[in-house]
Design an enzyme around this catalytic site. Sequence first.
Site, PDB file in Angstrom:
ATOM      1  N   SER A 212      -1.037 -20.219 -67.357  1.00 41.63           N
ATOM      2  CA  SER A 212      -1.822 -21.435 -66.827  1.00 41.63           C
ATOM      3  C   SER A 212      -3.153 -21.255 -67.628  1.00 41.63           C
ATOM      4  O   SER A 212      -3.796 -20.072 -67.800  1.00 41.63           O
ATOM      5  CB  SER A 212      -2.128 -21.721 -65.403  1.00 41.63           C
ATOM      6  N   ASP A 213      -3.924 -22.340 -67.869  1.00 38.47           N
ATOM      7  CA  ASP A 213      -5.573 -22.261 -68.091  1.00 38.47           C
ATOM      8  C   ASP A 213      -6.126 -21.965 -66.837  1.00 38.47           C
ATOM      9  O   ASP A 213      -5.567 -21.997 -65.733  1.00 38.47           O
ATOM     10  CB  ASP A 213      -5.980 -23.263 -68.674  1.00 38.47           C
ATOM     11  N   TRP A 214      -7.551 -21.702 -66.869  1.00 39.85           N
ATOM     12  CA  TRP A 214      -8.161 -21.489 -65.643  1.00 39.85           C
ATOM     13  C   TRP A 214      -8.220 -22.371 -64.679  1.00 39.85           C
ATOM     14  O   TRP A 214      -8.650 -23.480 -64.779  1.00 39.85           O
ATOM     15  CB  TRP A 214      -9.798 -21.108 -66.207  1.00 39.85           C
ATOM     16  N   GLY A 215      -7.416 -22.150 -63.711  1.00 39.63           N
ATOM     17  CA  GLY A 215      -7.462 -23.032 -62.410  1.00 39.63           C
ATOM     18  C   GLY A 215      -6.764 -24.267 -62.453  1.00 39.63           C
ATOM     19  O   GLY A 215      -6.512 -25.062 -61.602  1.00 39.63           O
ATOM     20  N   ALA A 216      -5.788 -24.146 -63.554  1.00 40.48           N
ATOM     21  CA  ALA A 216      -5.058 -25.380 -63.775  1.00 40.48           C
ATOM     22  C   ALA A 216      -3.853 -25.447 -62.687  1.00 40.48           C
ATOM     23  O   ALA A 216      -3.332 -26.727 -62.785  1.00 40.48           O
ATOM     24  CB  ALA A 216      -4.389 -25.198 -65.255  1.00 40.48           C
TER      25      ALA A 216
END
Length: 717
Positions: A264-268
């Site tokens: 995932s991207d950051w915090g997604a």
Amino acid sequence: MKNIQHLIGEMTLQEKIDQLTQLAAPFFKGAEDAGAITGPMMNMEIEDDNIRNAGSVLGASGARNIKSIQKKHLAENRLGIPLLFMSDVVHGYKTIFPIPLAIGCSWNLELAEDSARIAALESAVSGIHVTFAPMVDLVRDPRWGRVTETTGEDPLLNSLFAKAQVRGFQGEDVTNDVKRVAACVKHFAGYGAAEGGRDYNTVNMSDRQLHEFYLPAYKAALDQGCKMVMSSFNIIDGIPATANHPLMRGVLRDQWQFDGVVISDWGAVKELIAHGVAVDKGDAGLKAVLAGTDIEMMTDCYSSYLKEYVENGMLSETVIDEAVFRILKLKEELGLFENPYRGADEQLEKEIILSGQHRASARELAVESTVLLKNEQILPLDCTQKVALIGPYADNGNILGQWSWLGSKDDSVTMLQAIRSKSENEVSCIEGCSIQEKIENGFEDAQQAATQADVVIVAVGEDPLMSGEAGSRTNIKLPEPQLSLIKELKKIGKPIVTVLFNGRPLDLRGVIENSDAVVEAWFPGTEGGQAIADLIFGDENFSGKLSMSIPHSAGQIPVYYNHYSTGRPKGAPDAQERYVSQYLDSPNGPLFPFGYGLSYTSFQYGDVQLSTNVLTQDAELKITVPVKNTGAIAGKEVVQLYVQDVFGEVVRPVKELKEFQKVEFHSGEEKEVTFVLTEKDLRYYHSDMTYKSDPGEFIVYVGSNSLVDSGESFTLK
């Protein structure tokens, strides 16, 4: 070689789940610095046990630091499973190359590959295993700040650069080459089409448009062997990509047969709650892992909640095992079980990073990435001319752009340093104004310096934080103080050369009309100042061509070359004056089109010759065109081939780039440039999503930019 399945069998359920968690460097014992923080720090329910069993680290750097983290981790991890170290090495580690948008303007795949190779080498000796690059999102909206990270608006060009960068990062065999790093293509998928050019925003498009324009570059990266994929923040068909089962399981796993790691991207993962598709963190984690997202970056939806879902039967442990297998397999492929420190080497760091050879490569790519937009016989300058260098970027090393990470403006060559090294006269240097504010007496001092000079070089642009991630803007003009500075200098009557430093195509009103020459330097990297000086003094020739259209104004956006035909096109033979698809206050097309760029020499194109006027399904069509350098100096020309499908089952673009060659010519030299097309090059997605060609008429155009309008037709049988 590690028996991955046996290792998984020894792991507890929680250890498996924690292996799916990526944490930033400050969480880990042994970390000597806070690492690179590239997103908001979340309130996370992370315990010491979760950290001991975590699978990967985000943002750590430096051989000593990474060795220290790995050593402490191995001492505490029950099964001795090493960490993966990942970072955003986007266009250089310490030696910073031009931003990716600029690299796209080089149209030079070999230099792009070499820049990735050098970035990989500097990263590898510093202990990094994976880079979150290449970013291959196709972009048609320069309001979006992350246009700085892409190579442009064309699916073919983006695909070729995607392959080149993966080759550079990974080499022929990243498994056995500790001087390379694994690549992670991002952001899957369609992130470049965020509505309004606003970062993290909604994407809404047809499935056919997604497959035809936006997906090819991701597929190209994976075909080249890219080891990882990062999901995008946006929704696709109403579902966030991180939890999008049809996208991740359907397209990526089933259709494309990708068996690598998805992160995932950051915090997604946690953001699925804000999207409104998950009730809470547990629900978010469940939906993301079921969709095929293996690693959760910087939230605890997996580590805190998935165990309960397995135990109550809502989630099969097999899903966890599959994700863990992919992660451990990547670690095994990178040799981390045998050598958990891999290529980390403090001595090599000192010898390799920012070496003279790496700087020379950065300078070469910066030269080829710079685009000459206007030149009223002002450039090249003579070293005997008295120069006034004016503007906020006159002596400013902050020309690296966003995502330059460990790059330092103190290592950059500024324009003043480079121009003084070439000029035979004293070069006056006046800031005039800051990037966004006027300076007391700044305009007056600038005008006085201009009065005493033979030529004025104005170095202006965006602050690096005005573009890049979270850098969306509705006004894409230069800040007003800089526009006013150029306008005031114009009154002096001396020739003005404007050099632009920016991370996106700008609205250049106020610049073009008040400048005698305009140089688009983008953010050119560590050796940017030297490269620009090489060009404006004629030691090098311009060869950059735009990989993204420059609009007349933001009101035209999106404006791109490969747009569809309309029922009432402007300029059609039977078009009425008013009732056509047009603006009343602006041209339809861009100020500078895709593929555009000037040179100090001139190129003459002869007639296009086709080997046949009828192309059959299993044959080749050869297209040849004579190109001659009619100028007095050597130069490189990007010869571009476009095709128009005249009649399709669905509406087709007015033109599509199919091939190009960057060719070097001596003065007066003529070469015959040859391209080859086959039936495969003419395929497209039909209304039923079949990918095939149609028999019928096509037109081939060969020229120096996408506005070429003289073509030859052939028929596909």
